[in-house]
Structures are given as structure tokens and as C-alpha cells.
Design a protein around this motif. Sequence first.
Motif, PDB file in Angstrom:
ATOM      1  N   UNK A  78      -1.710 -15.441   5.050  1.00 13.67           N
ATOM      2  CA  UNK A  78      -2.450 -15.918   3.877  1.00 13.67           C
ATOM      3  C   UNK A  78      -3.891 -15.445   3.969  1.00 13.67           C
ATOM      4  N   UNK A  79      -4.380 -14.861   2.872  1.00 11.95           N
ATOM      5  CA  UNK A  79      -5.747 -14.330   2.810  1.00 11.95           C
ATOM      6  C   UNK A  79      -6.408 -14.865   1.561  1.00 11.95           C
ATOM      7  N   UNK A  80      -7.696 -15.182   1.667  1.00  9.82           N
ATOM      8  CA  UNK A  80      -8.466 -15.579   0.494  1.00  9.82           C
ATOM      9  C   UNK A  80      -9.770 -14.793   0.481  1.00  9.82           C
ATOM     10  N   UNK A 107      -4.705  -2.526   8.537  1.00 10.70           N
ATOM     11  CA  UNK A 107      -5.269  -1.368   7.858  1.00 10.70           C
ATOM     12  C   UNK A 107      -5.483  -1.639   6.372  1.00 10.70           C
ATOM     13  N   UNK A 108      -4.517  -2.345   5.762  1.00  9.80           N
ATOM     14  CA  UNK A 108      -4.647  -2.675   4.338  1.00  9.80           C
ATOM     15  C   UNK A 108      -5.856  -3.564   4.097  1.00  9.80           C
ATOM     16  N   UNK A 109      -6.048  -4.576   4.948  1.00  4.62           N
ATOM     17  CA  UNK A 109      -7.172  -5.500   4.768  1.00  4.62           C
ATOM     18  C   UNK A 109      -8.509  -4.801   5.008  1.00  4.62           C
ATOM     19  N   UNK A 138     -10.772 -26.216  -0.528  1.00  5.26           N
ATOM     20  CA  UNK A 138     -11.176 -26.691   0.796  1.00  5.26           C
ATOM     21  C   UNK A 138     -10.804 -25.709   1.901  1.00  5.26           C
ATOM     22  N   UNK A 139      -9.654 -25.056   1.767  1.00  6.08           N
ATOM     23  CA  UNK A 139      -9.273 -24.087   2.797  1.00  6.08           C
ATOM     24  C   UNK A 139     -10.202 -22.891   2.788  1.00  6.08           C
ATOM     25  N   UNK A 140     -10.751 -22.561   1.615  1.00  7.52           N
ATOM     26  CA  UNK A 140     -11.692 -21.440   1.539  1.00  7.52           C
ATOM     27  C   UNK A 140     -12.950 -21.724   2.366  1.00  7.52           C
ATOM     28  N   UNK A 141     -13.305 -23.006   2.513  1.00  8.75           N
ATOM     29  CA  UNK A 141     -14.496 -23.395   3.267  1.00  8.75           C
ATOM     30  C   UNK A 141     -14.193 -23.629   4.753  1.00  8.75           C
ATOM     31  N   UNK A 199     -19.209  -6.836   2.729  1.00 13.00           N
ATOM     32  CA  UNK A 199     -18.940  -7.263   4.101  1.00 13.00           C
ATOM     33  C   UNK A 199     -18.473  -8.715   4.123  1.00 13.00           C
ATOM     34  N   UNK A 200     -17.496  -9.005   4.973  1.00 13.00           N
ATOM     35  CA  UNK A 200     -16.925 -10.357   5.101  1.00 13.00           C
ATOM     36  C   UNK A 200     -16.381 -10.872   3.771  1.00 13.00           C
ATOM     37  N   UNK A 201     -15.802  -9.972   2.995  1.00 11.21           N
ATOM     38  CA  UNK A 201     -15.265 -10.366   1.684  1.00 11.21           C
ATOM     39  C   UNK A 201     -13.932 -11.088   1.807  1.00 11.21           C
ATOM     40  N   UNK A 202     -13.239 -10.868   2.914  1.00 11.07           N
ATOM     41  CA  UNK A 202     -11.919 -11.466   3.100  1.00 11.07           C
ATOM     42  C   UNK A 202     -11.942 -12.493   4.208  1.00 11.07           C
ATOM     43  N   UNK A 203     -11.163 -13.536   4.024  1.00  7.75           N
ATOM     44  CA  UNK A 203     -10.976 -14.547   5.067  1.00  7.75           C
ATOM     45  C   UNK A 203      -9.478 -14.710   5.300  1.00  7.75           C
TER      46      UNK A 203
END
Length: 587
Positions: A215-217, A273-275, A88-91, A286-290
Motif C-alpha cells: 500500500x502506497x499513499x 524501480x516503479x516507485x 490518519x494513515x497518511x500522517x 522529493x519524498x512524494x510517496x509514503x
Amino acid sequence: MQNTIIPPEQPSISKQTSIRIVMPSIATLGPFGSDSYQASCQYAPNAELILFNRIADIFNAFREGRVQYALIPVYNTREGEVKEYFRLMAKMDEGYWIDNVVLPIHLSLAVLPVSPRDGLAITTIVGRSSVFRQCDEFIEQHYPDATLMAVPDIEAAMTAIGLEKKRGYAVIESEELVKKHGLQLVAREVVSHNRTRFAIIGRTPAPVSGYDATAIITRPLRDRVGMLADILGEFTRRGINILDLQSENDVQTQKLRIYVEVEGHIDNPLLKNALDTIESTVIQEEDALKVLGSFPRVDMRVKKIKAFGFIGSGDMSKWFAGRLENEGYKALVTGRNTPLKPETMIDAVDVVLVCVPISVTVSVIKTYGPLLKDGQALIILAGESENTLAAALESTTQGVEVMFVHNLWGPQALTMKDKNATVVRTHRSGSFCSEFEAFLYKHGADINHDSAKKHDLLMGVSQKLPTTVSVALAMTLREHRIDCNDINSHSTLTSLYGILAMARIHNQNPRTYAEIMATAGDGRKIVRSFADNIIHLIDLAEQGEIDELSAIMAANKAIMPQTFLQSRMKQAKAVDEVMSQPSMKYA
């Protein structure tokens, strides 16, 4: 279904200013008194709480603007991560993960009050489904045949048990709640190291605190060899510590999703920079990370203990005291020659540790145990458990926690990492005992749980017998006037093991090893049995019974698992390699 709870003591209008005070509103899981409810009260004591039965409903209430915050369980030390929050947090497009609450979960088993003549036969255990998952090991070990009844409203269930006088029914819930309903404790703290982490979701990002995590997903990723290793490598080469890592296949696409929690705030240029590199160079989408959010770093080890006190001022007490102080605890050491006396110290601490010579442990416990009050803990650091625990349970009131810990290392050890520690818990071992055990675990001790009887028997094998054999060997050398300098030239690598043990024991405080040999308990059986077997083997050897001696060795080997023999042989070869070096051989 939802319930709204507003704390009655919180005014909605300020009488002095006549300005309306808007209380924060939090959506979380019910029912009233649940773990999520308690965590919400801890985070915002005066908040309006809106309780739901499902995590999805909590997110919907937050998304629709019906509440300012959402509080959801994300991780339990016994269950692991809560998978539903992961999805759910991913959405989640609105809001940020801004803070955490870590709540210790203390679960006890209780029944309707019973008299001794009625007996205790538990056929049904009532609890919340999440509680059953946390207690599965306890239930399987102690009540494997009991029927488990999962209920959404545990308070209503306890009320019904009381009103209907349901004998044979037991409840697993917090000690406070079962006592509130007049139930009688059967076992306290049935699950140790049980804590739940709750995430706070808010509408604006959290500012930098100086001690943060992010936190990153990922979005669902295309499969590529080495993807995960490459992602983690970008954090590692920048010196960014990874606090948590989870992965799961997306339900719809079956593509991999990765959750990472790292040290640092999202505003940190190094992390940014890492992200950027991970998204543009590693994943190349593109937009692979949230970024779910940044928040003050959380410590799952919630500390209830403020101060430890030692009875016994020897080196082992000082060794433990120093390490406890490094963890932020206050540590007081008392003994016969210290200005602070044990009877004064006891009133100033939460946990009393007895660390005195084995031969006087019971008398010390009987002297000072009655001075402890309900709400304190007595932990015994000694070599023999059955008699000391019996003395501790008899000398203290029912509200005093009691536990035995045998650390199998001395004060010369630099750390406790990978060293053995035996823990004997009792029916009165509670949250303070669990916290001390967590301290051992954090510092790398290899913890084994035993009964008192089993501990004493095994200590006969690992301490009492080897010490007795080493002393007897030294006595034999002395009686036959064998020069120690001649031992190396006439020893095999295998025979040197016993010589090393003998030298080590005789190079330390003899009183310590005399205490080990003189301890009571089941360990004495081991030494006596060994003595009988030695005589039998000597007789067979002197009679030339080679076949019988070989048969005995074959029977011994048959009860030893092959994995045990192989691993110990590997260790022996490693020791042989060191001992066969010239610098060791002729030192």
C-alpha cells in the motif's frame, strides 16, 4: 474513553517455566462484541484488547506505545473505504501496515418475541451508525418511515429493549447477538455481500510471504494534467497489477492525494524501480510517496462453504461443479446412475444444488429436502421459481437456507461473463446463499434480483413465448412443405431473427424446450395473451384495418423508453452487419 479486556483463560505466568508471558496488546474500536472486537479476536485470540470509540484514539495509543498493534476498519463492501483511516494513515510516521483480517458481516432484523395476534408493527430501528450505512437500501425499501436510533453500545440497547418491553422496536445486528438477547428474527441476512476489511498496524515490517501486496499513499501533489494516468502507467508497463485505487483532496491544502494498492512486496526490485521512477520522473518531488506497508494479499471473498453437492448429473451440474472446484471448493455430483447417491452426499456438503429437469424439480425437492439439516443451504437451479421455492420452504426446516438461481446460459457457454442470472432470495437466504451469489458475480454474471412471481412472468417473455413461437413456426413450415433452403432467398434481415431462433431451438435437446413450454407459473399468462393478440391482429389485417394496426404500433412504441429502442436498434444493426456478410448469407 477506553476499556481494557483481557481474555480470562490466558495465563500471565507459565507454571512450567515461571517465565512471564507478555500477551500482545491491540487497540481497536469498541464496544465489546463489535465487528472490530471480533476481528481482533480472530487475528490474535489471546491478545489484550483495548477498546476505543474513535479511530484517532487508536492511532494515539499506538503512537504513544501503549499497545503493540492497532486494528482499524479500512473498507466495507457496502460503505466503501473508511475515509478517516485514509487521512490518519497518511500522517502515520510510526508503524507499518502488516496484515489484514476480512470479516463477513451478517446482519439480521429482530424484535421482541410476538404472538400472531399481536401483529408486527416496527416504528423504531436500533443499531450502530455503521450498520445503518450498510443497510440503507434494505431500510429504505422495507421500513422507509421507521425512526432510526443509532447507539454506541448495541448490547446495552438490546438489554433495555428487553427489560422495558419496548414493542415496535427492532434491532439490526448479528444473528448470534440478537438471539443471545432473546430477540425473534424477522429477516435474516438483510444485506448480502457485506464484508469489512481491517488493517493490522505493527511496529516492524512484514516479511515476504510470496503472495503479497503493498500500500502506497502520496503526499499532497501539485496539480498536473495526466498525473494519475502517468503514475498508473509506471505500474502497468512493468506488469504490476493494481488492486485498489483511491483519491481524495487533502483537507488542509486541497491538493490531490492518491492511495494505490498493488501486487508484490516492497522488497521486490521491480516494484522498487516503479516507485523510484514515479517519485523522481513522474511526480518530480522529493519524498512524494509514503509506503504504508507490505502484507499478505487479502481476499475480500471470505469462504464459509467447503463443499457443494449437486442433485442431477447432467451437463449443467458438471459445468458448475468444474468452476466451483477451480475456486477451491469440493463439488460432488450425484444422480440416478452415479455411485454416490444424493442421500449420502447431503451429509457431506454445506450446500445442496438441485439441477434436474423442470418437470421433476418439485418432486426431487420434496424427496430430499427433509434430509437437509439446520446450517445447510438448498439452492435451486431451475427454470420456474414460485412452485419450487414453495416446495423447498415447506420441505426443509427453518434453519436451512433457501434460494433460487436461474442461469440464462447452457453448458456450451465458455464463461458466465456478461450473461444474465436471475436470483430469487427468500427470508431464509443467508451467508451460504450470498457466497454462491458472490461466486456468480466474480465470474462476471449479470445478476438480477426478482420476486418469484416476477421471475416467472418475465421468463414467459424471454423463454416460454419465444420457444412456443419457434416451435409453432417450424410446425407451419412443415405443414406447408416449405423448403428450408428457400428461406434465405426470401427473407429480410429482420425476418431471419425468428428463423435463427427456430433453428437454434431445434438443433438442441427437444426435451429441454418442451420442459420450458410446459412450466407452470405466471409465464403462462404471457403465452395466452400473445395468442389472443395474434388472433386480434390477424383479424384486423384481413379486414384491411391499416390505420388501426398503425395506432396499435404507435401505442406499443409509446411505452418503450427511447433509450431501450436506441440500444436495441444498435444491437440489431450489429447483428445485421454480421448476417449480411456473404459467408453468413450463403452458409
